[in-house]
Scaffold this motif. Sequence first.
Motif: not given
Length: 90
Positions: A58-66
């Motif tokens: 979910c986080l990766d899909s919106v650019g919050l992979s950090a």
Amino acid sequence: MELLGIVPLPVAVQAAAFATVAGEVALVRTVRALLGGVPAQGVFVAAAEPLVAAARSCLDSVGLSAVQVLTAEAPGTRRQCLATATEDGG
């Protein structure tokens, strides 16, 4: 790494955490609200083991992979999620 914000994600809130609120997943809205100028490396999602993959995706899909997703001990209560973040994240 300095701990600046914790999002506990116990098993009990699975339905609510991944529900859409105003067009965005609740988990994402919560993390974005915490970030508000804070480096993403200081915000941790401490999730029950069954929710870790879904939270990461979910986080990766919106650019919050950090944003780091930590795994809480079973059974993954809110208390265990918070303990995981303060012990492993802080």
